[in-house]
Design a protein around this motif. Structure first.
Motif, PDB file in Angstrom:
ATOM      1  N   ARG A   1       0.841  -1.191   0.000  1.00  0.00           N
ATOM      2  CA  ARG A   1       0.000   0.000   0.000  1.00  0.00           C
ATOM      3  C   ARG A   1       0.883   1.250   0.000  1.00  0.00           C
ATOM      4  O   ARG A   1       1.735   1.432   0.853  1.00  0.00           O
ATOM      5  CB  ARG A   1      -0.908  -0.015   1.230  1.00  0.00           C
ATOM      6  N   GLY A   2       0.688   2.112  -0.985  1.00  0.00           N
ATOM      7  CA  GLY A   2       1.501   3.320  -1.088  1.00  0.00           C
ATOM      8  C   GLY A   2       2.682   3.187  -2.026  1.00  0.00           C
ATOM      9  O   GLY A   2       3.364   4.182  -2.289  1.00  0.00           O
ATOM     10  N   PHE A   3       2.961   1.978  -2.547  1.00  0.00           N
ATOM     11  CA  PHE A   3       4.047   1.807  -3.522  1.00  0.00           C
ATOM     12  C   PHE A   3       3.698   2.542  -4.817  1.00  0.00           C
ATOM     13  O   PHE A   3       2.539   2.627  -5.224  1.00  0.00           O
ATOM     14  CB  PHE A   3       4.267   0.324  -3.826  1.00  0.00           C
ATOM     15  N   SER A   4       4.717   3.039  -5.512  1.00  0.00           N
ATOM     16  CA  SER A   4       4.522   3.645  -6.829  1.00  0.00           C
ATOM     17  C   SER A   4       4.230   2.549  -7.859  1.00  0.00           C
ATOM     18  O   SER A   4       4.454   1.356  -7.611  1.00  0.00           O
ATOM     19  CB  SER A   4       5.775   4.412  -7.248  1.00  0.00           C
ATOM     20  N   LYS A   5       3.751   2.972  -9.038  1.00  0.00           N
ATOM     21  CA  LYS A   5       3.463   2.006 -10.105  1.00  0.00           C
ATOM     22  C   LYS A   5       4.721   1.242 -10.509  1.00  0.00           C
ATOM     23  O   LYS A   5       4.682   0.035 -10.743  1.00  0.00           O
ATOM     24  CB  LYS A   5       2.866   2.718 -11.320  1.00  0.00           C
ATOM     25  N   GLY A   6       5.837   1.954 -10.569  1.00  0.00           N
ATOM     26  CA  GLY A   6       7.084   1.292 -10.942  1.00  0.00           C
ATOM     27  C   GLY A   6       7.515   0.258  -9.921  1.00  0.00           C
ATOM     28  O   GLY A   6       8.003  -0.819 -10.283  1.00  0.00           O
ATOM     29  N   MET A   7       7.341   0.539  -8.628  1.00  0.00           N
ATOM     30  CA  MET A   7       7.705  -0.414  -7.583  1.00  0.00           C
ATOM     31  C   MET A   7       6.790  -1.641  -7.626  1.00  0.00           C
ATOM     32  O   MET A   7       7.242  -2.777  -7.425  1.00  0.00           O
ATOM     33  CB  MET A   7       7.644   0.255  -6.221  1.00  0.00           C
ATOM     34  N   LEU A   8       5.510  -1.424  -7.895  1.00  0.00           N
ATOM     35  CA  LEU A   8       4.583  -2.552  -8.023  1.00  0.00           C
ATOM     36  C   LEU A   8       4.945  -3.417  -9.236  1.00  0.00           C
ATOM     37  O   LEU A   8       4.879  -4.649  -9.174  1.00  0.00           O
ATOM     38  CB  LEU A   8       3.147  -2.048  -8.150  1.00  0.00           C
ATOM     39  N   GLN A   9       5.339  -2.760 -10.324  1.00  0.00           N
ATOM     40  CA  GLN A   9       5.726  -3.502 -11.523  1.00  0.00           C
ATOM     41  C   GLN A   9       6.967  -4.346 -11.247  1.00  0.00           C
ATOM     42  O   GLN A   9       7.040  -5.515 -11.653  1.00  0.00           O
ATOM     43  CB  GLN A   9       5.985  -2.526 -12.678  1.00  0.00           C
ATOM     44  N   ARG A  10       7.949  -3.791 -10.541  1.00  0.00           N
ATOM     45  CA  ARG A  10       9.157  -4.553 -10.221  1.00  0.00           C
ATOM     46  C   ARG A  10       8.854  -5.701  -9.267  1.00  0.00           C
ATOM     47  O   ARG A  10       9.449  -6.773  -9.364  1.00  0.00           O
ATOM     48  CB  ARG A  10      10.219  -3.617  -9.637  1.00  0.00           C
ATOM     49  N   THR A  11       7.908  -5.498  -8.331  1.00  0.00           N
ATOM     50  CA  THR A  11       7.503  -6.583  -7.437  1.00  0.00           C
ATOM     51  C   THR A  11       6.872  -7.720  -8.229  1.00  0.00           C
ATOM     52  O   THR A  11       7.167  -8.905  -7.997  1.00  0.00           O
ATOM     53  CB  THR A  11       6.500  -6.072  -6.385  1.00  0.00           C
TER      54      THR A  11
END
Length: 312
Positions: free
Chosen positions: A138-148
């Motif tokens: 929760r609160g991650f950027s789109k790029g961080m979610l994509q890398r996850t």
């Protein structure tokens, strides 16, 4: 070489409402991707890329035709064992942490490792997520979610990766890191099927690429075939004296499109004019070829309605 992905005459039609014609998203696509091959799938929005990917991962049933992964029909759950998948817009449970997401992937695929934490952290480190490994998404950027999501796909040690727009939401540095990781995965023998709008990256890592338009594959080529088939090269130089056939760019630089059989003649002219050759490259890039194929493919005439099988 064994087949990794086989697609045979796949069609997919959607109902559009009462008494309206069915909309055909895929029109008899056939593809064969070998085990260990990297295949880039490119096309404009709405061309059918995501529809085919959803069929390959078992999220959609085709109207007609068949598809298999390593010889198993995509309708069989066992076909997805060892499959790493990232959709265009990953939906991750935001109350989980990146580490928990990766651990869940290991458990779902039945991987038993001596040190699960260490294995997961290695992949989180590869995607620059180790510092937030135990933070909630929760609160991650789109790029961080994509890398996850990408780390989740790779942590299972997949024999096949299917990625829908894997570079979406990443900044230039993040795109380079991900392309390097995918290139490494491919060189180690993994099979990769991905769609992308970033044509430079497709050109860099794909063994072959296919262009899809309005539900039909209009060409499948290797980057080498594309370049060798083009009969012109672009020559760039720097100098103060004009040379016949060269047009000025900026800061004393010049450019010309030269036929391959006249290349040495052009280089001799540059030498006489005391120019410095800056670049010689094939006149057609993947991006230029992409738009050429889109422009050359005829559009159906107004009112034409191809016959479409009713969905099952």
């Amino acid at each position: 070489m064994s087949q990794g992905i086989s697609v045979q005459a796949i069609r997919k039609a959607y109902a559009q409402g009462w008494r309206k014609p069915f909309r055909e998203a895929l029109k008899g696509i056939s593809l064969s991707i070998a085990s260990g091959e990297t295949f880039g799938f490119i096309g404009p929005n709405g061309a059918g890329k995501s529809t085919l990917i959803k069929i390959l991962v078992g999220a959609l049933r085709p109207t007609a035709g068949s598809a298999s992964l390593f010889g198993r029909d995509v309708r069989e759950p066992e076909a997805r064992r060892g499959l790493g998948f990232v959709p265009e817009n990953p939906s991750l449970q935001d109350f989980l942490s990146p580490y928990e997401v990766l651990l869940m992937g290991l458990r779902l695929h039945g991987l038993h490792l001596a040190n699960e934490r260490k294995h997961c952290m290695q992949w989180l480190e590869r995607f620059d997520l180790e510092a937030v490994a135990d933070n909630r998404l929760r609160g991650f950027s789109k790029g961080m979610l994509q890398r996850t999501a990408l780390a989740h796909a790779l942590v299972i040690q997949p024999r096949l990766l299917i990625l829908d727009e894997p570079l979406s939401g990443l900044d230039p540095a993040g795109r380079k890191d991900v392309v390097d990781i995918l290139d490494e995965y491919s060189r180690q023998g993994g099979t990769l099927f991905f769609s992308s709008h970033v044509l430079h990256d497709v050109e860099r890592i794909a063994d072959r690429f296919g262009v899809i338009r309005q539900g039909e594959v209009v060409t499948v080529q290797t980057p080498g075939e594309l370049l060798h088939g083009e009969q012109r090269v672009t020559v760039r130089s720097a100098g103060s004296v004009p040379v016949l056939g060269f047009v000025p760019e900026t800061n004393g630089r010049w450019r010309a499109e030269v036929r391959r059989d006249q290349l040495w003649q052009a280089l001799d002219a540059l030498r006489v004019a005391q120019h410095t050759v800056l670049e010689i490259r094939a006149g057609l890039t993947l991006e230029e070829a992409f738009f050429r194929y889109l422009e050359s493919t005829p559009k159906p005439a107004a009112g034409d309605r191809p016959a479409v099988a009713q969905p099952n």
